[in-house]
Design a protein around this motif. Sequence first.
Motif, PDB file in Angstrom:
ATOM      1  N   LEU A   1       0.700  -1.181   0.021  1.00 22.78           N
ATOM      2  CA  LEU A   1      -0.047  -0.037   0.099  1.00 22.78           C
ATOM      3  C   LEU A   1       0.860   1.258   0.044  1.00 22.78           C
ATOM      4  O   LEU A   1       1.886   1.255   0.347  1.00 22.78           O
ATOM      5  CB  LEU A   1      -0.815  -0.040   1.230  1.00 22.78           C
ATOM      6  N   THR A   2       0.188   2.307  -0.621  1.00 22.45           N
ATOM      7  CA  THR A   2       0.889   3.722  -0.385  1.00 22.45           C
ATOM      8  C   THR A   2      -0.173   4.459   0.436  1.00 22.45           C
ATOM      9  O   THR A   2      -1.375   4.382   0.330  1.00 22.45           O
ATOM     10  CB  THR A   2       1.078   4.288  -1.928  1.00 22.45           C
ATOM     11  N   ASP A   3       0.602   5.412   1.225  1.00 22.16           N
ATOM     12  CA  ASP A   3      -0.378   6.464   1.931  1.00 22.16           C
ATOM     13  C   ASP A   3      -0.713   7.439   0.905  1.00 22.16           C
ATOM     14  O   ASP A   3       0.052   8.199   0.631  1.00 22.16           O
ATOM     15  CB  ASP A   3       0.339   6.901   3.075  1.00 22.16           C
ATOM     16  N   ILE A   4      -1.988   7.147   0.207  1.00 19.96           N
ATOM     17  CA  ILE A   4      -2.362   7.859  -0.829  1.00 19.96           C
ATOM     18  C   ILE A   4      -2.351   9.312  -0.656  1.00 19.96           C
ATOM     19  O   ILE A   4      -2.128  10.404  -1.518  1.00 19.96           O
ATOM     20  CB  ILE A   4      -3.745   7.191  -1.571  1.00 19.96           C
ATOM     21  N   ALA A   5      -3.227   9.598   0.558  1.00 23.48           N
ATOM     22  CA  ALA A   5      -3.385  11.130   0.934  1.00 23.48           C
ATOM     23  C   ALA A   5      -2.155  11.883   1.074  1.00 23.48           C
ATOM     24  O   ALA A   5      -1.929  12.904   0.634  1.00 23.48           O
ATOM     25  CB  ALA A   5      -4.067  11.289   2.275  1.00 23.48           C
ATOM     26  N   ALA A   6      -1.199  11.205   1.673  1.00 24.26           N
ATOM     27  CA  ALA A   6       0.304  11.766   1.989  1.00 24.26           C
ATOM     28  C   ALA A   6       0.920  12.019   0.667  1.00 24.26           C
ATOM     29  O   ALA A   6       1.498  13.303   0.297  1.00 24.26           O
ATOM     30  CB  ALA A   6       1.071  11.033   2.912  1.00 24.26           C
ATOM     31  N   VAL A   7       1.011  11.299  -0.245  1.00 23.66           N
ATOM     32  CA  VAL A   7       1.517  11.456  -1.535  1.00 23.66           C
ATOM     33  C   VAL A   7       0.976  12.272  -2.508  1.00 23.66           C
ATOM     34  O   VAL A   7       1.490  13.072  -3.080  1.00 23.66           O
ATOM     35  CB  VAL A   7       1.724  10.046  -2.278  1.00 23.66           C
ATOM     36  N   ALA A   8      -0.597  12.123  -2.523  1.00 19.83           N
ATOM     37  CA  ALA A   8      -1.146  13.242  -3.457  1.00 19.83           C
ATOM     38  C   ALA A   8      -0.721  14.658  -2.998  1.00 19.83           C
ATOM     39  O   ALA A   8      -1.007  15.576  -3.768  1.00 19.83           O
ATOM     40  CB  ALA A   8      -2.699  12.740  -3.367  1.00 19.83           C
ATOM     41  N   ALA A   9      -0.815  14.921  -1.525  1.00 16.99           N
ATOM     42  CA  ALA A   9      -0.632  16.096  -0.954  1.00 16.99           C
ATOM     43  C   ALA A   9       0.772  16.637  -1.400  1.00 16.99           C
ATOM     44  O   ALA A   9       0.728  17.872  -1.898  1.00 16.99           O
ATOM     45  CB  ALA A   9      -0.840  15.967   0.384  1.00 16.99           C
ATOM     46  N   LEU A  10       1.735  15.944  -1.289  1.00 17.19           N
ATOM     47  CA  LEU A  10       3.213  16.028  -1.917  1.00 17.19           C
ATOM     48  C   LEU A  10       2.996  16.337  -3.306  1.00 17.19           C
ATOM     49  O   LEU A  10       3.826  17.601  -3.599  1.00 17.19           O
ATOM     50  CB  LEU A  10       3.857  14.971  -1.338  1.00 17.19           C
ATOM     51  N   ALA A  11       2.300  15.702  -4.062  1.00 18.98           N
ATOM     52  CA  ALA A  11       2.378  16.150  -5.463  1.00 18.98           C
ATOM     53  C   ALA A  11       1.770  17.364  -5.852  1.00 18.98           C
ATOM     54  O   ALA A  11       2.366  18.052  -6.486  1.00 18.98           O
ATOM     55  CB  ALA A  11       1.694  14.988  -6.519  1.00 18.98           C
TER      56      ALA A  11
END
Length: 415
Positions: free
Chosen positions: A186-196
């Motif tokens: 899994l990826t922490d989707i919210a964290a990576v999306a916020a970073l992007a």
Amino acid sequence: MSESAAPESQAYHFGIVPPGTSPNVGWGKRPELLPEAGLDTRCVHAGAQPDPAYGSVVPPIYQTTNFAFFDLGTSSGFDYTRSGNPTRARLEEAIANLEGGSGATCTSTGMSAVLLALNLLEHGSHVLVTEDCYGGTFRALEHARNTYGLQVEYLDLADLEAVKAAWKPNTRLVWIESPSNPLLRLTDIAAVAALARERGAFSLVDNTFLSPILQRPFELGVDLVLHSATKYLNGHSDVVSGAVVAAPDRKDLAQRLPYLNNLLGISQSPHDCFLVLRGLKTLTLRMAAHQANASELASRLEAHPAVARVNYPGLPSHPQHELAKRQQKGFGGMISFELKDPTKVPSVLRGLRWFTLAESLGGVESLVAHPATMTHASMTPEARRRAGISDNLIRLSIGIESLEDLWADLKHQLD
């Protein structure tokens, strides 16, 4: 689809009822209310309002190459099926509705959806990708690297510090598979999306494994959702299909996607769209059945003495079990596992009765695959080792058959 509309008198001549002239009966005639309805209701009714020409309850297949113009510069809104088709428009409406996006475009296959998404990028763009991504995605990315100058970097997206360290000035996309194929990381989707978003790139989640029923990527802040609709969205192993959906606040992407689909000539055929629309009606029921079987089988596999490791986010032993509970609505119907004795892998793969040895996933029937020689054979041995895909890894797509029949089949071979 062109912007011109048919004059009312001529519309009737062609059997087309202009908008607003037919009775507004039932949920199917009121798509504007669908966002307020539950997912079960939306699976049945999204994109399925009665056909305005003759009232067909099931959306018809507009199996036509082109559409008559009412006059010079005046059409029904459709002119050529590659550019737009009423059956495909229904499916695109339905998938966008279920994902909660601002728009969707449907492609001929899941791989053409991958191609479409990559064509959003400028030459020389840098892309960060889940390291154990689907083999076909890996193949497409490597082709884009070698042919079109795309810069591709594979890494463990669960490590947010590694993602930050890998970031470059030309990073334009983070490509997320969560759960990944075939290790279900899994990826922490919210964290990576916020970073992007913070750094001016966009994020994409391949939501094929969970569907909009079990994971809501747009609620976690991503910009794009991709599906191999061949899998759970269709659910019957009788069509190949893809879709890319834009986030509710990314209408710019919602406009670019159909343009690129038309330009590349990879839009989905009307008949295939009809089949996926049919499959969507039972999506919530099927996902519940897939997950119920998979959850129990994963627990039993983990307890079997012949099994070394089971990859399933629903197990408390999964290293990202808590993340799965936080960002997913369920754990899905996919399992992978490794045997303690690698020499037994061929006999297990060949001996199963109710699990067909085949690629793909998400159909009502159970399948078994050997990623190293099947789904991920296009990856180099070095890439597979880096991703953690061993030769004794077995992947299961759990169907909706009797749980005890499936377990008896697995147990017989493992014993």
